[in-house]
Structure formats: C-alpha cells, structure tokens
Design a protein around this motif. Structure first.
Motif, PDB file in Angstrom:
ATOM      1  N   ALA A  70       0.536  -1.079   0.140  1.00 42.33           N
ATOM      2  CA  ALA A  70       0.435   0.288  -0.185  1.00 42.33           C
ATOM      3  C   ALA A  70       1.414   1.710   0.542  1.00 42.33           C
ATOM      4  O   ALA A  70       1.417   1.123   0.742  1.00 42.33           O
ATOM      5  CB  ALA A  70      -0.576  -0.285   0.543  1.00 42.33           C
ATOM      6  N   SER A  71       0.806   1.909  -1.156  1.00 48.92           N
ATOM      7  CA  SER A  71       1.615   3.292  -1.745  1.00 48.92           C
ATOM      8  C   SER A  71       1.298   3.992  -1.435  1.00 48.92           C
ATOM      9  O   SER A  71      -0.043   4.172  -1.593  1.00 48.92           O
ATOM     10  CB  SER A  71       2.703   2.438  -2.105  1.00 48.92           C
ATOM     11  OG  SER A  71       3.534   4.010  -2.730  1.00 48.92           O
ATOM     12  N   ILE A  72       1.741   5.528  -0.928  1.00 53.28           N
ATOM     13  CA  ILE A  72       0.935   6.739  -0.963  1.00 53.28           C
ATOM     14  C   ILE A  72       1.410   7.959  -2.127  1.00 53.28           C
ATOM     15  O   ILE A  72       2.886   7.457  -1.739  1.00 53.28           O
ATOM     16  CB  ILE A  72       0.990   7.168   0.282  1.00 53.28           C
ATOM     17  CG1 ILE A  72       0.371   6.948   1.272  1.00 53.28           C
ATOM     18  CG2 ILE A  72       0.111   8.582   0.110  1.00 53.28           C
ATOM     19  CD1 ILE A  72      -1.704   6.869   0.978  1.00 53.28           C
ATOM     20  N   PRO A 124      -3.739   6.795  -2.186  1.00 53.17           N
ATOM     21  CA  PRO A 124      -3.332   5.569  -1.752  1.00 53.17           C
ATOM     22  C   PRO A 124      -3.530   4.571  -2.837  1.00 53.17           C
ATOM     23  O   PRO A 124      -4.724   4.828  -3.150  1.00 53.17           O
ATOM     24  CB  PRO A 124      -4.216   4.835  -0.398  1.00 53.17           C
ATOM     25  CG  PRO A 124      -5.553   6.369  -0.832  1.00 53.17           C
ATOM     26  CD  PRO A 124      -5.304   7.282  -1.386  1.00 53.17           C
ATOM     27  N   CYS A 183       7.774   0.984   1.823  1.00 51.61           N
ATOM     28  CA  CYS A 183       7.805   0.140   0.827  1.00 51.61           C
ATOM     29  C   CYS A 183       8.517  -0.855   1.142  1.00 51.61           C
ATOM     30  O   CYS A 183       8.564  -2.335   0.682  1.00 51.61           O
ATOM     31  CB  CYS A 183       7.401   0.624  -0.644  1.00 51.61           C
ATOM     32  SG  CYS A 183       6.075   1.092  -1.586  1.00 51.61           S
ATOM     33  N   ILE A 213       3.076  -3.190   4.523  1.00 52.72           N
ATOM     34  CA  ILE A 213       3.185  -2.142   5.121  1.00 52.72           C
ATOM     35  C   ILE A 213       4.820  -2.049   5.784  1.00 52.72           C
ATOM     36  O   ILE A 213       4.028  -1.762   7.010  1.00 52.72           O
ATOM     37  CB  ILE A 213       2.021  -1.132   5.602  1.00 52.72           C
ATOM     38  CG1 ILE A 213       0.632  -1.382   4.345  1.00 52.72           C
ATOM     39  CG2 ILE A 213       2.364   0.783   5.448  1.00 52.72           C
ATOM     40  CD1 ILE A 213      -0.387  -0.751   5.369  1.00 52.72           C
ATOM     41  N   ARG A 247      -4.172   4.444   4.170  1.00 52.93           N
ATOM     42  CA  ARG A 247      -3.613   2.830   3.667  1.00 52.93           C
ATOM     43  C   ARG A 247      -4.456   1.723   3.779  1.00 52.93           C
ATOM     44  O   ARG A 247      -4.646   0.657   2.798  1.00 52.93           O
ATOM     45  CB  ARG A 247      -1.969   2.521   3.949  1.00 52.93           C
ATOM     46  CG  ARG A 247      -1.594   3.254   3.675  1.00 52.93           C
ATOM     47  CD  ARG A 247       0.751   3.284   4.314  1.00 52.93           C
ATOM     48  NE  ARG A 247       1.443   4.457   3.812  1.00 52.93           N
ATOM     49  CZ  ARG A 247       2.273   4.631   3.441  1.00 52.93           C
ATOM     50  NH1 ARG A 247       2.238   4.099   2.237  1.00 52.93           N
ATOM     51  NH2 ARG A 247       2.785   6.012   3.132  1.00 52.93           N
ATOM     52  N   GLU A 306      -7.783   1.789   1.983  1.00 54.03           N
ATOM     53  CA  GLU A 306      -7.757   1.439   0.684  1.00 54.03           C
ATOM     54  C   GLU A 306      -8.217  -0.297   0.322  1.00 54.03           C
ATOM     55  O   GLU A 306      -8.310  -0.607  -0.695  1.00 54.03           O
ATOM     56  CB  GLU A 306      -6.685   1.807  -0.156  1.00 54.03           C
ATOM     57  CG  GLU A 306      -5.689   1.549  -1.634  1.00 54.03           C
ATOM     58  CD  GLU A 306      -6.798   2.466  -2.470  1.00 54.03           C
ATOM     59  OE1 GLU A 306      -7.543   2.139  -3.613  1.00 54.03           O
ATOM     60  OE2 GLU A 306      -8.316   2.631  -2.543  1.00 54.03           O
ATOM     61  N   CYS A 340      -3.780  -7.117   6.931  1.00 58.11           N
ATOM     62  CA  CYS A 340      -2.757  -6.219   6.327  1.00 58.11           C
ATOM     63  C   CYS A 340      -1.407  -6.316   7.334  1.00 58.11           C
ATOM     64  O   CYS A 340      -1.812  -5.576   8.882  1.00 58.11           O
ATOM     65  CB  CYS A 340      -3.698  -4.813   6.942  1.00 58.11           C
ATOM     66  SG  CYS A 340      -2.351  -3.071   6.065  1.00 58.11           S
TER      67      CYS A 340
END
Length: 453
Positions: free
Chosen positions: A293-295, A300, A364, A388, A406, A409, A418
C-alpha cells in the motif's frame, strides 16, 4: 553606444562563463558551452518607482483562487482542484509519450467562457487538425496558430485576450531580443519570463510543453522550473498503454500527486480505480508476488511487487531493480542476510514493480523484503495480505505516515489482512472503519517472515 557583451552559456544547466570551457564546472558535462551575445542597455527604463506601493498582508484578499475545471478528474486532482486562473504550467515528457494528445483533449473538455489559443511551433495547423479529428476535438473556442516568433505570439495573445494559452513547445519559440538560436538557454529563459509576465498581468492561464533530456529532466536551465507555478511530468513506457501524470511542483496544491491514464485509439482515458487496474492480472499462488500500500501525493494505491531469486551462474551475483531504487534493494538484501540468516551471496535477485509505477517511499521496504524472501524460500505469501512498513538496518519495522489511508484502501479493494508496524497500532485502534480487515502488527523483519512464510 555600449558594446554588446559575449558570454558562453552551458546548454545543460545555464552556467555562464566569460570564456569557452570544455567541461562545465556546475554540471560536469563536456562540450556544452555555446557563445551567446547579450545586448546592452537596461530593460527597466520605463518603470516608475512611484507606481509601486507596498501592501499590508492583512489587506490582501485571501479568498480561494479562481479555477477552471479541465474536464478530467485525474488532471484536476494533480493540479490541486483545477486550472488556476493566471497560472503558468510546465508539462514535460519523453517524445511521443502523449503530451500534445493530453493537452488537445483538455482544450476540448475544459469549461471556460473565453477562447483558447494553441500556438504550435512543431506542427502545422493541418497536422493538428488530423489529430483533433482522431480525438473528436471540436471545440469552436479553440483557435490554432502555427508560429514561433514570440513578438507575434505576444501580439495575438494581447489582441484576443484568451482564457487559456498553449505553447507547444517552449524549445521552438524565440525572442528577437536575444541573439541566440531557439531552444538555447537564453531563449528558453527569456520567453518563459515574458510568458510569466503576460499570465500574471492579464489573468491568462498558460500551459508550456517542454522536452526532456535523456536523463529525464526538463531540457534547458533549471531556472525554467523555478519560474513556473506548476511542473508536471508525463511518464510511461511508449510500449505500454498506461501513462502517469506526476506533479513535482505545485504552488496551488500538493506535490508528487499523480493521475493515471490509459492510451487508447481515441486518445487518453482516465483510470478512476488504479489499484484495481494494477492488480487485475496479478498471479495467484506464485512465490515472490506481494502487494504493498503506497501513497502517491494524497492518493493511496495498491501496487504489486514481484521478486525473483535464483542461483547465479557467475562469480558475482546480479542485482536488478525496475520501478524502485537499486541501492535500496541491495540494502534490504543485506538486512536479510545479517538479521534473518538468509545466505543470498550466491543468488541473483530481480525486483520489479508491476505496471510501470515507480515507488521510492520507505513504507514499501517490508513488501520488498517479503517478496525477496518468498522467492528465495519458494513459499507462497497469502494473496489476501497487504504489507506496510519501513525497515531499518537493525531489522526493525518502523512506523509510517498515512496508515489510515493505506488500510482503508486495502479494505476497499477486498483484502483480508494488513501487516503494519507495531508503531502504527495505536493509530489503528482509534479508527472505527477497520472492521472487516484483520490487522497484524510486527516489530521486526524476522517476526514478519515467521508470521507469513
């Protein structure tokens, strides 16, 4: 009468020298100095100092600036809510990536009462019309001009008083006040400065198209990016259909915001749900594939990261990274060897970020480590799990920012688990929307790998 001065200017960075140099002391490039003639005389003779009056900051109108809706939600997101009236925007990208196509579609869909002036220095009006017919561009307010002389361009702009001006491209325009070839440092700097003054004095939004060098930077001096209000890069592989519009500077919104498009036969189409698109062809039950999960800016995104670890056939193992920093991969593999005990010295390692997306944030790290370990041990990672976390040199998993965006999303796309840093666990407990997704907090890399692989 004063004599004109001759200077030598580096065409890569704009460094000025009184004599010719083989190597630029500023950017270390060879054979980039070109002689240019600077005309003498002051340009500020008509300025009356009596007309300049300082204004108290409390008297300045602080209302939100006027914006135009471009007709593309992705572009409005990147610009911070729309095209600001009187702003100067620089759009750069590789040749053939779709810059002119994107801007021509914006000219057709933008909502404004005034006309739009499109100045082309590279194509004739007939060539632009062919592309416009293919893209179904039929805006009667769009006025086309094929011209490179800035004196003529300035006259037309002040006569027509448009709401939007397109300059395609800045490297083809030239000013008669500068004695150098179009595309030189002096010409680009001079023309951009005059365009900025026109935009601010008349409230006209101006979009400048700029070429990029082989290193990926905007061609010309760095001062060009400092002068404009917004700098947008149009990225992507010409052999792939996806394109990314990235904001690297924005005085009216957040930086590093991105918009994602797909190149089709009818032009560029917006992608409203990039996470689902990036994961659409993700393989199931295959070692070395994980989701992070990147921003990107404020958005997101769920991105697939793939790793392949195989025995090397040479004395020195190979390390390759696509879409992420090569040095970061080397660092994370060293953490795996030292803190987890994985002997990777005799193995080649290849890491790829799927979809042509580039990730450079530390959040990441955990996903990259899990992907490498999964391929090395040939173990499958739970396909419904998102990772994450930032990884330190001692193997600890550090907290990251925007953990709420994150996790939400991941839940929206349908993931069940997660993995987050233990430092973010307190913030997750304060969220009420996390029901339906399992949260697992880890303190170090070994704990994460024991939990998953």
């Amino acid at each position: 009468m004063a004599k004109n001065k001759s200077v030598y200017i580096c065409q890569e960075c704009g460094y000025e020298s009184s004599g010719w140099l083989g190597k630029c002391p500023a950017c270390s490039q060879w054979n980039t100095f070109v002689e240019e003639i600077l005309k003498s005389g002051s340009k500020n003779n008509n300025i009356d100092i009596k007309d300049i009056k300082p204004v108290s900051i409390n008297d300045v109108n602080s209302q939100a600036e006027d914006r135009y809706c471009t007709g593309f939600k992705e572009i409005d997101r990147v610009l911070g809510g729309g095209l600001v009236k009187g702003s100067l925007i620089l759009v750069g990208g590789d040749p053939g990536i779709g810059k002119s196509t994107l801007i021509l579609q914006v000219c057709n869909s933008i909502i404004m009462d005034s006309s739009i002036l499109y100045f082309s220095g590279e194509e004739s009006i007939g060539q632009i019309k062919i592309r416009a017919d293919r893209l179904s561009v039929n805006n009667s307010k769009l006025l086309m001009v094929s011209e490179t002389s800035f004196s003529i361009i300035e006259t037309v702009i002040l006569k027509e008083k448009p709401g939007l001006v397109i300059i395609d491209s800045i490297q083809t325009m030239f000013s008669e006040d500068v004695n150098s070839a179009p595309g030189s440092v002096s010409q680009v700097r001079e023309v951009t400065g005059k365009l900025m003054r026109i935009a601010k004095d008349n409230g006209i939004s101006i979009i400048i198209v700029g070429h990029v060098t082989k290193e990926g930077a905007i061609a010309g001096p760095r001062v060009l990016e400092h002068m404009v209000d917004t700098v947008l890069y149009f990225e992507g592989d010409r052999h792939m259909s996806y394109r990314v519009l990235r904001s690297v500077k924005n005085r009216f919104g957040s930086t590093n915001e991105i918009g994602i498009f797909e190149m089709r036969d009818i032009g560029l189409a917006e992608i409203d749900n990039p996470s689902a698109v990036m994961l659409a062809e993700r393989p199931v039950n295959v070692p070395g594939s994980v989701v992070v999960a990147s921003i990107e800016g404020t958005r997101p995104m769920l991105i697939e990261v793939q790793a392949l670890v195989s025995p090397t056939n040479f004395g020195m193992p190979r390390r390759m990274a696509t879409g992420t920093d090569y040095n970061r991969i080397t660092l994370l593999m060293a953490v795996l060897e030292k803190r987890v005990g994985m002997q990777l010295g005799n193995f080649d390692a290849y890491v790829n970020v799927v979809g042509g997306i580039k990730i450079d944030e530390p959040a990441c790290d955990l996903a990259l480590i899990v992907a490498i370990a999964s391929s090395f041990r040939n173990r499958i990672v739970d396909p419904d799990c998102v990772f994450i976390g930032e990884v330190g040199l001692t193997g600890e998993v550090r907290a990251v920012s925007h953990i709420d965006k994150r996790v939400m999303e991941a839940k929206r796309i349908g993931f069940k688990t997660c993995i987050i840093p233990s430092g973010n666990k307190k913030m997750i407990k304060q969220m009420k929307e996390v029901e339906g997704i399992q949260i697992k907090a880890v303190e170090n890399v070994k704990e994460a790998l024991d939990l998953l692989i």
